[in-house]
Design a protein around this motif. Structure first.
Motif, mmCIF file in Angstrom:
data_model
loop_
_atom_site.group_PDB
_atom_site.id
_atom_site.type_symbol
_atom_site.label_atom_id
_atom_site.label_comp_id
_atom_site.label_asym_id
_atom_site.label_seq_id
_atom_site.Cartn_x
_atom_site.Cartn_y
_atom_site.Cartn_z
ATOM 1 N N PRO A 161 0.807 -1.235 0.000
ATOM 2 C CA PRO A 161 0.000 0.000 0.000
ATOM 3 C C PRO A 161 0.832 1.275 0.000
ATOM 4 C CG PRO A 161 -0.093 -1.105 2.136
ATOM 5 C CD PRO A 161 0.564 -2.055 1.187
ATOM 6 N N GLN A 162 1.960 1.276 0.711
ATOM 7 C CA GLN A 162 2.755 2.493 0.829
ATOM 8 C C GLN A 162 3.375 2.897 -0.506
ATOM 9 O OE1 GLN A 162 3.495 -0.417 1.941
ATOM 10 N NE2 GLN A 162 5.638 -0.920 1.516
ATOM 11 N N LEU A 163 3.635 1.938 -1.392
ATOM 12 C CA LEU A 163 4.192 2.248 -2.706
ATOM 13 C C LEU A 163 3.109 2.453 -3.757
ATOM 14 C CD1 LEU A 163 7.215 -0.237 -2.897
ATOM 15 C CD2 LEU A 163 7.186 2.132 -2.105
ATOM 16 N N THR A 164 1.985 1.786 -3.593
ATOM 17 C CA THR A 164 0.926 1.824 -4.605
ATOM 18 C C THR A 164 0.061 3.075 -4.492
ATOM 19 O OG1 THR A 164 0.849 -0.598 -4.530
ATOM 20 C CG2 THR A 164 -0.969 0.526 -5.624
ATOM 21 N N LEU A 165 -0.215 3.534 -3.273
ATOM 22 C CA LEU A 165 -1.110 4.681 -3.078
ATOM 23 C C LEU A 165 -0.654 5.941 -3.813
ATOM 24 C CD1 LEU A 165 -2.309 4.395 0.636
ATOM 25 C CD2 LEU A 165 -3.744 4.449 -1.418
ATOM 26 N N PRO A 166 0.640 6.311 -3.770
ATOM 27 C CA PRO A 166 1.050 7.509 -4.521
ATOM 28 C C PRO A 166 0.821 7.371 -6.026
ATOM 29 C CG PRO A 166 2.720 6.896 -2.916
ATOM 30 C CD PRO A 166 1.746 5.766 -2.959
ATOM 31 N N ILE A 167 0.987 6.155 -6.559
ATOM 32 C CA ILE A 167 0.771 5.942 -7.988
ATOM 33 C C ILE A 167 -0.707 6.103 -8.334
ATOM 34 C CG2 ILE A 167 0.985 4.271 -9.870
ATOM 35 C CD1 ILE A 167 3.335 3.031 -8.321
ATOM 36 N N LEU A 168 -1.573 5.500 -7.518
ATOM 37 C CA LEU A 168 -3.010 5.643 -7.740
ATOM 38 C C LEU A 168 -3.446 7.102 -7.603
ATOM 39 C CD1 LEU A 168 -4.387 2.543 -5.771
ATOM 40 C CD2 LEU A 168 -4.161 2.801 -8.248
ATOM 41 N N ALA A 170 -1.635 9.779 -8.162
ATOM 42 C CA ALA A 170 -1.160 10.513 -9.344
ATOM 43 C C ALA A 170 -2.064 10.260 -10.537
ATOM 44 C CB ALA A 170 0.273 10.107 -9.663
ATOM 45 N N TRP A 171 -2.515 9.029 -10.683
ATOM 46 C CA TRP A 171 -3.407 8.679 -11.792
ATOM 47 C C TRP A 171 -4.749 9.404 -11.670
ATOM 48 C CZ3 TRP A 171 -7.747 5.004 -11.806
ATOM 49 C CH2 TRP A 171 -8.204 4.702 -13.091
ATOM 50 N N VAL A 172 -5.308 9.421 -10.481
ATOM 51 C CA VAL A 172 -6.599 10.082 -10.253
ATOM 52 C C VAL A 172 -6.484 11.586 -10.492
ATOM 53 C CG1 VAL A 172 -8.352 10.638 -8.535
ATOM 54 C CG2 VAL A 172 -7.442 8.315 -8.682
ATOM 55 N N ALA A 176 -8.330 13.926 -13.380
ATOM 56 C CA ALA A 176 -9.145 15.095 -13.043
ATOM 57 C C ALA A 176 -8.713 16.345 -13.805
ATOM 58 C CB ALA A 176 -9.082 15.355 -11.540
ATOM 59 N N PHE A 177 -7.404 16.510 -14.029
ATOM 60 C CA PHE A 177 -6.913 17.771 -14.592
ATOM 61 C C PHE A 177 -6.245 17.625 -15.961
ATOM 62 C CE2 PHE A 177 -6.920 18.262 -9.958
ATOM 63 C CZ PHE A 177 -7.706 19.391 -9.821
ATOM 64 N N LEU A 178 -5.594 16.502 -16.218
ATOM 65 C CA LEU A 178 -4.901 16.293 -17.496
ATOM 66 C C LEU A 178 -5.195 14.865 -17.953
ATOM 67 C CD1 LEU A 178 -1.482 17.957 -16.603
ATOM 68 C CD2 LEU A 178 -3.167 18.874 -18.200
ATOM 69 N N ARG A 179 -6.416 14.641 -18.388
ATOM 70 C CA ARG A 179 -6.884 13.279 -18.651
ATOM 71 C C ARG A 179 -5.976 12.516 -19.607
ATOM 72 N NH1 ARG A 179 -11.922 10.986 -17.841
ATOM 73 N NH2 ARG A 179 -12.354 9.124 -19.042
ATOM 74 N N PRO A 184 0.783 8.539 -18.294
ATOM 75 C CA PRO A 184 2.200 8.937 -18.224
ATOM 76 C C PRO A 184 2.595 9.545 -16.888
ATOM 77 C CG PRO A 184 1.282 9.548 -20.353
ATOM 78 C CD PRO A 184 0.137 9.051 -19.521
ATOM 79 N N ILE A 185 1.690 10.321 -16.275
ATOM 80 C CA ILE A 185 1.991 10.891 -14.956
ATOM 81 C C ILE A 185 2.152 9.772 -13.918
ATOM 82 C CG2 ILE A 185 1.013 12.229 -13.052
ATOM 83 C CD1 ILE A 185 -0.237 14.071 -15.186
ATOM 84 N N ALA A 186 1.239 8.791 -13.960
ATOM 85 C CA ALA A 186 1.330 7.665 -13.029
ATOM 86 C C ALA A 186 2.611 6.868 -13.257
ATOM 87 C CB ALA A 186 0.109 6.762 -13.179
ATOM 88 N N VAL A 187 2.991 6.681 -14.527
ATOM 89 C CA VAL A 187 4.231 5.961 -14.840
ATOM 90 C C VAL A 187 5.434 6.725 -14.306
ATOM 91 C CG1 VAL A 187 5.734 5.209 -16.722
ATOM 92 C CG2 VAL A 187 3.283 4.783 -16.851
ATOM 93 N N ALA A 188 5.444 8.046 -14.477
ATOM 94 C CA ALA A 188 6.559 8.854 -13.986
ATOM 95 C C ALA A 188 6.693 8.742 -12.470
ATOM 96 C CB ALA A 188 6.362 10.317 -14.397
#
Length: 399
Positions: A161-168, A170-172, A176-179, A184-188
């Protein structure tokens, strides 16, 4: 006053710089196409038995092919034809598991799938037969394949969870703002997390330089029914046919025969280096062939050329990406791949359930493909297509 004196200098500069907009659109297409799913390419190849070096070779080869094909086809035809790798195809590979004969048998399956694509390009009856597969059935099979992968973010959240939550997160936020840039944002963000939590050994760094590894293909029955046929159907139904539709919607009447033949031949060549199929682009094609590339349709052909240059540049990162992913927790890599496929799953389900008369056969196809069952050594994706078509024929016979 002469005509030359009447010319507005600003307008003259604008006319000389008309190519800036399609160049930006093409580079954007390559960034979106690569960053969104390159992790899935590496995960899919690894899932069917490729070593990290072979997976890196496959990514390197497919990027080179995309660069050459996008540049050469657009330059010759002056039409914004975009070529991409088969994202649904590599998503399918991630669900296949081990194939009898190992990765050489998978490579043999790639070559057979490529040969079938060429056959669809040169033999019209075969192309019409493939096109006759009901779209809801094809979409149901694709949705079944994608479902397992799209559950990966939840499994990763449970395990790390500690590594996955920031990725999720970033994706959300991206949605919301740059669909368009959400994945790519989540990958970065994922790569930043992996860079701080993954240690690359010296041997891994030594193999980080991109290189091509030749793989002698093996042709087996298992490779034919579990890799070649489903990969061919997924590529045609989910990439080539939608790609033609996107081009037509933007005013370009593209002949399918030459496109299938060229991409099929290219796929056969790069398969020898571990790469899966290339095909007409569907999603990124809209960036290169639509008004975003240029208001004037006759000037949009520059966009795929810029995309090709972008893919050639990304090819240089193939070895490093493979080394980093090989040293990373696989559950986290699968989570990133699952996020990249969420929109594809939504589109596939929408296409599968669009028509009342085909809804039940499509659901049967979806459930069968998602089950992961293997009967007589043949995988679930193939049986999903068979079950859906048979039920569809039964319903049509009753009507």
């Amino acid at each position: 006053m002469s005509a030359l004196e009447d010319t507005d200098p600003a307008q003259s500069r604008s006319s000389r710089a008309w190519y800036v907009q399609p160049v930006i659109a093409g580079l954007l297409a390559s960034v979106v196409g690569y960053a969104s799913t390159f992790t899935l390419v590496l995960a899919g190849l690894t899932a069917v038995g490729a070593t990290p070096q072979q997976a890196g070779s496959g990514l390197f080869a497919v990027c080179i092919a995309l660069g050459i094909l996008n540049i050469s086809i657009a330059w010759k035809t002056r039409i914004p034809v975009s070529i991409a790798w088969s994202t649904p195809g590599v998503a399918f590979l991630a669900t296949v598991g081990g194939v009898e004969g190992g990765f050489p048998a998978v490579v043999g399956g790639f070559i057979v799938a490529a040969a079938l694509i060429v056959l669809a390009g040169i033999w019209k009856p075969f192309s019409r037969a493939v096109s006759a597969i009901p779209a809801p059935i094809a979409n149901g099979m694709l949705a079944g394949i994608l479902l397992t992968l799209c559950l990966a973010p939840l499994h990763a959240l449970e395990a790390m969870p500690q590594l996955t939550l920031p990725i999720l997160a970033a994706w959300v936020v991206g949605l919301a703002f740059l669909r368009r840039y959400a994945v790519p944002i989540a990958v970065a963000v994922a790569f930043v997390i992996l860079a701080f939590n993954t240690h690359l050994e010296g041997a891994s760094m030594a193999t980080a330089l991109p290189s091509l590894t030749f793989i002698m293909p093996a042709f087996t029955f298992d490779g034919l029914v579990r890799v070649a046929i489903p990969l061919f159907i997924v590529t045609m139904a989910s990439q080539n046919l939608p790609g033609l539709a996107v081009m037509k919607a933007n005013g370009y009447d593209l002949s399918p025969g030459p496109s299938f033949t060229v991409t099929g031949l290219a796929s056969a060549v790069i398969a020898l280096f571990g790469a899966h199929t290339v095909n007409l682009a569907a999603i990124t094609a809209a960036l290169c062939a639509g008004p975003e590339a240029h208001p004037d349709p006759s000037k949009r052909w520059v966009a795929p050329i810029a995309a090709g240059v972008g893919y050639l540049a990304f090819a240089l990162l193939a070895g490093l990406a493979a080394a980093l992913i090989a040293a990373s927790p696989q559950v986290l890599i699968q989570a990133v791949a699952g996020l990249a496929l969420m929109s594809s799953l939504a589109q596939a389900l929408s296409g599968a359930l669009a028509h009342d008369e085909d809804r039940l056969p499509a659901i049967v196809t979806f459930v069968t493909a998602a089950s992961g069952v293997t009967l007589f050594g043949i995988g679930a994706a193939f049986w999903g297509i068979v079950a859906g078509i048979l039920l569809s024929l039964v319903f049509r016979f009753r009507r």
